[in-house]
Design a protein around this motif. Structure first.
Motif, PDB file in Angstrom:
ATOM      1  N   ARG A 395       8.838  -1.778   3.298  1.00 57.17           N
ATOM      2  CA  ARG A 395       7.666  -2.042   4.131  1.00 57.17           C
ATOM      3  C   ARG A 395       6.413  -1.418   3.512  1.00 57.17           C
ATOM      4  O   ARG A 395       5.283  -1.755   3.885  1.00 57.17           O
ATOM      5  CB  ARG A 395       7.881  -1.448   5.532  1.00 57.17           C
ATOM      6  CG  ARG A 395       7.821  -2.491   6.651  1.00 57.17           C
ATOM      7  CD  ARG A 395       7.776  -1.834   8.020  1.00 57.17           C
ATOM      8  NE  ARG A 395       6.463  -1.257   8.303  1.00 57.17           N
ATOM      9  CZ  ARG A 395       5.392  -1.964   8.664  1.00 57.17           C
ATOM     10  NH1 ARG A 395       5.470  -3.262   8.783  1.00 57.17           N
ATOM     11  NH2 ARG A 395       4.244  -1.366   8.909  1.00 57.17           N
ATOM     12  N   ASP A 396       6.636  -0.501   2.563  1.00 58.66           N
ATOM     13  CA  ASP A 396       5.501   0.142   1.902  1.00 58.66           C
ATOM     14  C   ASP A 396       4.938  -0.697   0.757  1.00 58.66           C
ATOM     15  O   ASP A 396       4.050  -0.254   0.047  1.00 58.66           O
ATOM     16  CB  ASP A 396       5.911   1.532   1.380  1.00 58.66           C
ATOM     17  CG  ASP A 396       7.028   1.469   0.329  1.00 58.66           C
ATOM     18  OD1 ASP A 396       7.509   0.348   0.013  1.00 58.66           O
ATOM     19  OD2 ASP A 396       7.431   2.540  -0.172  1.00 58.66           O
TER      20      ASP A 396
ATOM     21  N   LYS B 158      -1.370  -2.804  -5.976  1.00 56.43           N
ATOM     22  CA  LYS B 158       0.078  -3.023  -5.931  1.00 56.43           C
ATOM     23  C   LYS B 158       0.643  -3.103  -7.354  1.00 56.43           C
ATOM     24  O   LYS B 158       1.680  -2.508  -7.650  1.00 56.43           O
ATOM     25  CB  LYS B 158       0.386  -4.316  -5.175  1.00 56.43           C
ATOM     26  CG  LYS B 158       1.865  -4.546  -4.907  1.00 56.43           C
ATOM     27  CD  LYS B 158       2.074  -5.819  -4.090  1.00 56.43           C
ATOM     28  CE  LYS B 158       3.534  -6.022  -3.743  1.00 56.43           C
ATOM     29  NZ  LYS B 158       3.845  -5.708  -2.348  1.00 56.43           N
ATOM     30  N   LEU B 200       0.768   6.003  -4.780  1.00 54.70           N
ATOM     31  CA  LEU B 200       1.731   5.438  -3.830  1.00 54.70           C
ATOM     32  C   LEU B 200       3.122   5.308  -4.451  1.00 54.70           C
ATOM     33  O   LEU B 200       4.111   5.151  -3.733  1.00 54.70           O
ATOM     34  CB  LEU B 200       1.265   4.058  -3.354  1.00 54.70           C
ATOM     35  CG  LEU B 200      -0.043   4.026  -2.549  1.00 54.70           C
ATOM     36  CD1 LEU B 200      -0.455   2.580  -2.273  1.00 54.70           C
ATOM     37  CD2 LEU B 200       0.115   4.797  -1.233  1.00 54.70           C
ATOM     38  N   ASN B 203       6.182  10.439  -4.189  1.00 50.37           N
ATOM     39  CA  ASN B 203       5.827  11.359  -3.128  1.00 50.37           C
ATOM     40  C   ASN B 203       6.364  12.732  -3.489  1.00 50.37           C
ATOM     41  O   ASN B 203       7.468  12.842  -3.993  1.00 50.37           O
ATOM     42  CB  ASN B 203       6.444  10.879  -1.809  1.00 50.37           C
ATOM     43  CG  ASN B 203       5.506  11.115  -0.655  1.00 50.37           C
ATOM     44  OD1 ASN B 203       4.716  12.059  -0.685  1.00 50.37           O
ATOM     45  ND2 ASN B 203       5.572  10.278   0.358  1.00 50.37           N
ATOM     46  N   SER B 305      -0.497  -8.527  -3.596  1.00 47.82           N
ATOM     47  CA  SER B 305      -0.248  -8.017  -2.247  1.00 47.82           C
ATOM     48  C   SER B 305      -0.504  -9.131  -1.238  1.00 47.82           C
ATOM     49  O   SER B 305      -1.543  -9.791  -1.265  1.00 47.82           O
ATOM     50  CB  SER B 305      -1.198  -6.846  -1.985  1.00 47.82           C
ATOM     51  OG  SER B 305      -1.504  -6.746  -0.610  1.00 47.82           O
ATOM     52  N   GLU B 340      -2.689   3.094  12.554  1.00 49.64           N
ATOM     53  CA  GLU B 340      -1.231   2.965  12.682  1.00 49.64           C
ATOM     54  C   GLU B 340      -0.883   2.355  14.023  1.00 49.64           C
ATOM     55  O   GLU B 340      -1.039   3.044  15.035  1.00 49.64           O
ATOM     56  CB  GLU B 340      -0.560   4.329  12.543  1.00 49.64           C
ATOM     57  CG  GLU B 340      -0.517   4.823  11.124  1.00 49.64           C
ATOM     58  CD  GLU B 340       0.294   6.116  10.993  1.00 49.64           C
ATOM     59  OE1 GLU B 340       1.315   6.102  10.313  1.00 49.64           O
ATOM     60  OE2 GLU B 340      -0.116   7.127  11.589  1.00 49.64           O
ATOM     61  N   ARG B 378      -3.067   8.058   1.397  1.00 51.47           N
ATOM     62  CA  ARG B 378      -1.880   7.214   1.548  1.00 51.47           C
ATOM     63  C   ARG B 378      -2.016   6.290   2.749  1.00 51.47           C
ATOM     64  O   ARG B 378      -1.675   5.108   2.685  1.00 51.47           O
ATOM     65  CB  ARG B 378      -0.646   8.085   1.808  1.00 51.47           C
ATOM     66  CG  ARG B 378       0.178   8.357   0.619  1.00 51.47           C
ATOM     67  CD  ARG B 378       1.232   9.412   0.895  1.00 51.47           C
ATOM     68  NE  ARG B 378       1.390  10.118  -0.351  1.00 51.47           N
ATOM     69  CZ  ARG B 378       2.042   9.628  -1.403  1.00 51.47           C
ATOM     70  NH1 ARG B 378       2.657   8.469  -1.325  1.00 51.47           N
ATOM     71  NH2 ARG B 378       2.099  10.306  -2.516  1.00 51.47           N
ATOM     72  N   GLU B 382      -1.842   2.460   1.654  1.00 54.53           N
ATOM     73  CA  GLU B 382      -0.516   1.826   1.744  1.00 54.53           C
ATOM     74  C   GLU B 382      -0.551   0.433   2.388  1.00 54.53           C
ATOM     75  O   GLU B 382       0.073  -0.498   1.856  1.00 54.53           O
ATOM     76  CB  GLU B 382       0.452   2.792   2.457  1.00 54.53           C
ATOM     77  CG  GLU B 382       1.899   2.401   2.370  1.00 54.53           C
ATOM     78  CD  GLU B 382       2.295   1.554   3.547  1.00 54.53           C
ATOM     79  OE1 GLU B 382       2.914   0.493   3.309  1.00 54.53           O
ATOM     80  OE2 GLU B 382       1.971   1.917   4.697  1.00 54.53           O
ATOM     81  N   ARG B 386       0.768  -3.967   1.045  1.00 53.95           N
ATOM     82  CA  ARG B 386       1.943  -4.368   1.816  1.00 53.95           C
ATOM     83  C   ARG B 386       2.210  -5.873   1.725  1.00 53.95           C
ATOM     84  O   ARG B 386       1.300  -6.673   1.831  1.00 53.95           O
ATOM     85  CB  ARG B 386       1.708  -3.978   3.266  1.00 53.95           C
ATOM     86  CG  ARG B 386       2.935  -3.598   4.011  1.00 53.95           C
ATOM     87  CD  ARG B 386       2.581  -3.136   5.407  1.00 53.95           C
ATOM     88  NE  ARG B 386       2.336  -1.696   5.512  1.00 53.95           N
ATOM     89  CZ  ARG B 386       1.792  -1.117   6.585  1.00 53.95           C
ATOM     90  NH1 ARG B 386       1.400  -1.854   7.609  1.00 53.95           N
ATOM     91  NH2 ARG B 386       1.625   0.181   6.612  1.00 53.95           N
TER      92      ARG B 386
END
Lengths: 418, 418
Positions: A395-396, B158, B200, B203, B305, B340, B378, B382, B386
C-alpha cells in the motif's frame, strides 16, 4: 527426509531473477524432503562454514523470493585458482561439505562458478566423497557457453530496451531548444549483449537508439562524430547506447580515458557515457545528457521479463532434478528448440564445456556499419524480453520484496584460517 | 462546435505523465465540442505558428497518450522576458492566437510557464482580445507554489524509491567482497524533493538509503566521509542518494567540481555521484559504484504512480473547465484535504501567486542530522507514490507507447522573424 543435505550458493554479480532460481531450488528440494542449506556470500560462506538453514524460512518467504531482486544469501566476487594452486581451499571446502553431510552442491553463477563446481567435483571423486556438483546458470552478461541465453539477461535486456525507449521520448520532446544528444551506458565489458538489447527499443534508422557502440567493434571517434551529426541533422536529435567496454582500434578501453582527475585533482570515476558526452559537446557543440544506470539495470525486478523469470525458475528446478539423479558436473542449459514461434527446453550440459569459456555475440548480429543490430539479432533477443511479471506492491507504493531471516547453522569445524 | 479554439502547449522538462494531462485536456474539450490545437515545441510553436490539429488524432490515440511518457507535441526551454523587454514576442503570440481564433490558452509547465501565461493574459486584456489563460501544473521538481504537489513528481519519486530499494538489495549481496558504497544521483538543482523521495525506500538507520545529501544542507565532506565509514562498519555497506544540486558551505555546487578534464584534457561532464564516488574511493578505499539515471527518472512511465497519474488527469480536466468558464489567469492546483487517510481535491489558484515562485522543502522534512527524512516528510511523500498504473505492453515485451500524427494546421500569417 532423504539422507544428506543440498548446499546452494550464489556467485558473481546478482540479477533481478537469481533469487527466483533460489526459490525454485528450495521449493523443489523441499518437495522431495531434501534439506537445503545456503552458503552466505557464495563460496566464501562454504569456506568459512557460514551456512544458512533455509528450513527456518516460511513457505511464503521462499515464494516471495521469486519476485525479490539481489542475492538473498549474499554473493561474492571470488575466483578460486586451479586445483593445484588453491588445493588447501578446495580441501577445506570438502571438509565443510563433509561436516554438514552435503551430498549435493549447487553453484549458481557464471563461467568462473562453473569452473569452481567442476573442481570441487573432481576433488570429491579423488577423496572418494560422494558428492554431486551442479552448476546453475545466471548472468546479465549473457556470455555463458552452450546455453542459448542466461537467466538474468532477459530482465536486464528488458530494462534496457524500456528505459531507452522512454528516455528517447523525453529527448525527442526537448531537442528543439535543449538536449540534442543522449548517451546511455550499458553494462558489458567484453560483449555487447545488453547494448544490443537496446536496439529492440526502435526500428529503422530514424527511431532511437540511433547509434549503438559495441565492444566488438573498434571505436572510431571521427566516424562516430560524423554519425551523430548526421543523425541530429536528419532526425533532430540522437540517442546513443554505449557498451561500457568499447575500445579504440589500438585496444584501449574508452572508459579508462574517463578515469581522470576532476578540477581538484581528485579521481573521477567516469564511464564511457560521461566521456562520450563531453567529447560530443566539445566537438559538435550540442547539449548532451547521459545516463549510467549501473546496478539499476540488473536489479530492476519491477520490470523483469516474464520469459526470463520462467527460465530462472526452470534452471533451478532442473538443477535439483539433476543433482538428486546423481548427474555430476553438469549445468542445466536453455536450448532454443524453435525460433518462430520461440520455444525452449532445459537440458543438461557438461561443466567442462562451460567452465572458463565466454560466448561472444555472433558477428551476424551486428549491422554492417557496426552501429546497430540485424534482424537476426532481433529474432534472437526479442523473445527473451517477452512478457511482464511485476512484483506485488504494498500500500506504500513500493514492491513488497522479502528479507529472509537467514538463520545460521551451528559450526562443526574450527574457524577457517584462510 | 463552440466558436473559438483552445490552444494547448507543453513547456519545460517533460514528465512521465504530462501527456496524461494532454490526453485529459483533449478528451475533455472534445466532449464539449471545442476544437483543440497544440503548439509544437511549446510556446515556440505558438510564436512560429507551428500548430497541430489534434482533431486529426483518433480517440484511441488520444487515450493512449495517457500512458505515454515524454511530450507528445514537443516542449521547449524558453523563458520569455518581461512584458516590456519581450513585448514584440508577446504581441506576435497574440497575433497567432487571434489568427486561429484561439479563445482559450492552456500552458502546461512550471513557474516560468505560469509567468508566461499570466503575461499573455495581461496583454490580451490590454488589446481587448477575449482570451482566457490557464496554467496547468507539471514538474518532477515539485517546486511549484500553492499546489500541494506537482503532477510528474509522484512518478519520478516512485521511480527513485523503487530504484534505490532494488539497487540496495544488489549492493547488500555484493558488499562482502565487492562494492561497499553505492551513490545514486537524483535530479533537483535547488530543492531535494526527489532525493527525499528516495528516503521512502527504507526505514530506520540500517536500511538503505543510509545517507541522503540535500541541496538544502551545506555539504561537509569530512562529516560525510565519517558517516559513510560508520555505516559501512555497522551495516556492511552504504547506499548514498545525492541531489545533483548539493553545495558546499561557501555556495559552490559540488557537481561543478566534477566538470573537469579527463586524462586527455577533454571536458568531462561529471555529476555529483561521479565526484562523490571518486572522493570516497580515494579517502576511504572502498569499492564504489554509482548511478546517474538522468532522464530515465522522469520518463519512466512503466513505473508511474497511479496517484500521480490521477492528479495529472484531474488538472487537465479542471483546466478545461476553468478555461471554458472564463476563469482567467488561474491554475488548477492540488489541495490536500486530509493527511490520514490521504485525500485531495483540485481548486483554482491565481497565477500571480505561482508565477516565478519556488517552493522549497519545509525544514521539518529533513532529519536533524541532515542526512535523512523525517516522519513528517514520509507522511507527505508516501501517498504520492501510491498505486501502480502500468502501460499496456506489446507482444514484443515493450510498452505500447503512441506516436501521434501531429498534422500541422495551415499557416495564416507571415513567418515569424524572431
Amino acid at each position: 527426509m532423504a539422507s544428506g543435505t543440498l548446499l546452494y550458493a550464489q556467485s558473481g554479480g546478482v540479477t533481478a531473477v537469481i533469487n527466483a532460481t533460489a526459490s525454485a531450488v528450495i521449493q523443489s528440494a523441499r518437495a522431495r524432503k531434501v534439506k537445503v542449506l545456503a552458503a552466505r556470500n557464495g563460496i566464501l560462506g562454504a569456506l568459512r562454514e557460514e551456512l544458512i538453514d533455509t528450513s527456518k524460512e516460511s513457505i511464503s518467504a521462499i515464494r516471495a523470493l521469486a519476485h525479490t531482486p539481489g542475492g538473498a544469501f549474499g554473493s561474492c566476487r571470488v575466483k578460486l585458482k586451479s586445483l593445484e594452486d588453491d588445493r588447501a581451499k578446495y580441501e577445506r571446502l570438502l571438509d565443510v561439505l563433509r561436516a554438514h553431510d552435503v551430498r549435493w552442491f549447487l553453484y549458481n553463477g557464471g563461467n568462473d562458478s562453473a569452473d569452481t563446481a567442476l573442481k570441487v567435483s573432481r576433488l570429491a571423486r579423488e577423496f572418494d566423497y560422494p558428492l554431486t556438483c551442479v552448476g546453475v546458470p545466471k548472468t546479465v552478461d549473457n556470455d555463458l557457453a552452450v546455453t542459448d541465453c542466461c537467466p538474468g539477461f532477459g530482465s536486464a535486456a528488458k530494462y534496457t530496451a524500456v528505459s531507452v525507449r522512454e528516455a528517447a521520448l523525453d529527448v525527442a520532446a526537448m531537442a528543439d531548444t535543449s538536449t540534442k544528444v543522449f548517451v546511455y551506458e550499458a553494462m558489458g565489458r567484453h560483449a555487447g549483449w545488453l547494448a544490443a538489447a537496446a536496439g529492440l527499443a526502435g526500428n529503422g534508422p530514424d527511431e532511437a537508439p540511433h547509434l549503438i557502440l559495441f565492444p566488438e567493434r573498434p571505436y572510431d571517434e571521427a566516424d562516430f562524430f560524423a554519425k551523430v551529426k548526421a543523425t541530429v541533422e536528419r532526425v533532430g536529435y540522437c540517442v546513443v547506447v554505449a557498451s561500457e567496454g568499447i575500445q579504440t582500434a589500438d585496444g584501449r578501453f574508452v572508459a579508462d580515458a574517463g578515469g581522470g582527475k576532476d578540477s581538484f585533482g581528485h579521481t573521477q570515476l567516469g564511464g564511457v557515457a560521461s566521456h562520450l558526452a563531453g567529447r560530443v559537446k566539445d566537438a559538435l557543440g550540442y547539449k548532451v545528457h547521459w545516463a549510467l544506470p549501473d546496478y539499476l539495470q540488473r536489479s530492476a525486478r519491477h520490470v523483469a521479463s516474464k520469459m526470463d523469470l520462467q527460465q530462472a525458475i526452470a534452471v533451478g528446478n532442473a538443477a535439483v532434478d539433476y543433482a538428486l539423479a546423481g548427474m555430476n558436473a553438469v549445468m542445466p542449459v536453455i536450448v532454443r528448440t524453435s525460433e518462430e514461434p520461440y520455444r525452449w527446453t532445459i537440458e543438461p550440459a557438461p561443466l567442462t564445456k562451460i567452465a572458463n569459456r565466454e560466448k561472444k555475440m555472433p558477428a551476424g548480429f551486428l549491422r554492417r556499419d557496426g552501429y546497430g543490430i540485424t534482424q537476426r539479432a532481433r529474432l534472437y533477443l526479442e523473445p527473451l524480453i517477452r512478457g511482464e511479471a511485476p512484483p506485488p506492491y504494498g500500500r506504500d507504493g513500493l514492491p513488497a520484496y522479502v528479507s529472509l531471516k537467514n538463520v545460521a547453522v551451528k559450526s562443526r569445524l574450527a574457524p577457517w584460517a584462510g
